[in-house]
Design a protein around this motif. Sequence first.
Motif: not given
Lengths: 250, 262
Positions: A72-76, A80-83, A130-137, A179-181
């Motif tokens: 969650v921490v790293i993915g978000v 966010a940075l990529a966005g 899990s990290v990819t899903q969270i980062a991409t979402s 994405g978190l879900r």
Amino acid sequence: MKTAPALVGITSFAVILLVWESAVRFGFINPFFVSEPSAIALSLSRAARSGELWHNVTVSLREFAIGYGLSVVIGVLAGALAGRFRTVEYALDPFLWFLYSAPLIAFYPIFVLWFGLGVPTVIAMTFLLSVTQIATSTLKGIQSVNPGLLRAARSFGATDRDLLWKVVLPATVPMMTAGLRLGIGRALMGVVVGELFGATAGLGYSISYYGALLKTTDMIASLIVVVVLGVLCTQGLTAVEERFDSWRTF
Amino acid sequence: MDARTVVEPAPHIQVESLTVVYEKPKAAGTLIAVSNVNLDIARGTFVTIVGPSGCGKSSLLLSIAGLVKPASGCVRVNGKPVSAPGRDRAVVFQDFALMPWRTVIDNVRFGLELQRPRGLTGGDLTERACRYVELVGLKGFEHYHPHQLSGGMRQRVGIARALAVDPEILLLDEPFGSLDAQTRDEMGSELLAIWERNKKTALFVTHGIDEAIFLADQIVVMARDPGRITKIISVDLPRPRTVETTDSKRFIEYRRQIRECL
């Protein structure tokens, strides 16, 4: 006549249990392969009383919490940075793409090499899955913010900080929580897969342990606990989602 | 008294040889949206800009809003050059641009939150937002979300949001463009009724000729390729205006005049 969905669901579930139980009782199916509901219930209550169930659940949940928490921490953050910055997006893109399409379970042996058998490897698996899903979402959420809303906010003198807190974040929340879900399911998969092969405790370990001993009943009991945990975690997040997301009921 | 001191008051908005240029997508050169436009707008007048799509009318309005940077020339408000959005101006957008996660009252409060007029508490802001929700006729809908409202009601929220920050100048970018004809006429009449109360300077972009005449003290007619002003018409129709106004001989004459320029 109106029928309540929950009622139909419970009925169908009960019917299946009944068919299962009677099929075994009347000797249509060998219990060695499928066990039977009453025996599984007994096994569960035995495991609960001996403390074994609680121990396995806490071990698995701890691994889940750490691995998923890191995700969650790293993915978000990464999303966010990529966005926000195109360069970051372009830099992350190949990795996200790769992680998204690769069969990540194949990483298991190399994690064992790095972290040894046990908890750290399980956590690494959980994180990786899990990290990819969270980062991409998160990234997709930020990219889908309507530019018209940003312009409207700027017309009222919004600063960059205002834009982030009052437009970008609230607009991103629905996609991010989705994405978190989805990430929860994948993280649980990481926990179970990780524990199947190289752990000394946990629900995945318990499944493979009883499996190796050909104790079908105890194996299915652990399986059921995993499923219930998954449902509970996802439900919990859905409840959170609905709170933030009430405006999205189109 | 010296004759020179009684000349007309300085215009509220001055547009001086304004040129707006957009990069075409995929590096296919540039597009001149507005070319060397000059325009003075007096305080307290209702000015409409009418013209075909692509004539730069929205670009002109957005430059005055400070949301589009001119390639050359400048916009002055109260004599001061505009470089960014400011408290003296508020915009109403064609696509409403309401925050879908905010309720009606919170959308109206949005601009106020960003500008935080001095000495006002959060409660004051809500109270003020409430007044403007009432003004645009949305009392009882305070806690609805935008997706629960019709197009006309959504734009009422947009108008309330702009009015709530109490700007000197109201900039409306085809605000009724996506509404059906009947709602559009209704909204026009109501907008005029609200405007008559305090006569803020209003600039209203539209491609509807009748709408442009009905609302305006002055009509700016624009043409495309490149975007420029072809005619400025002063409208001499009595206020308050009603449906009957649109049937008057003079109204029809204005309509003919504008058609000729387009």
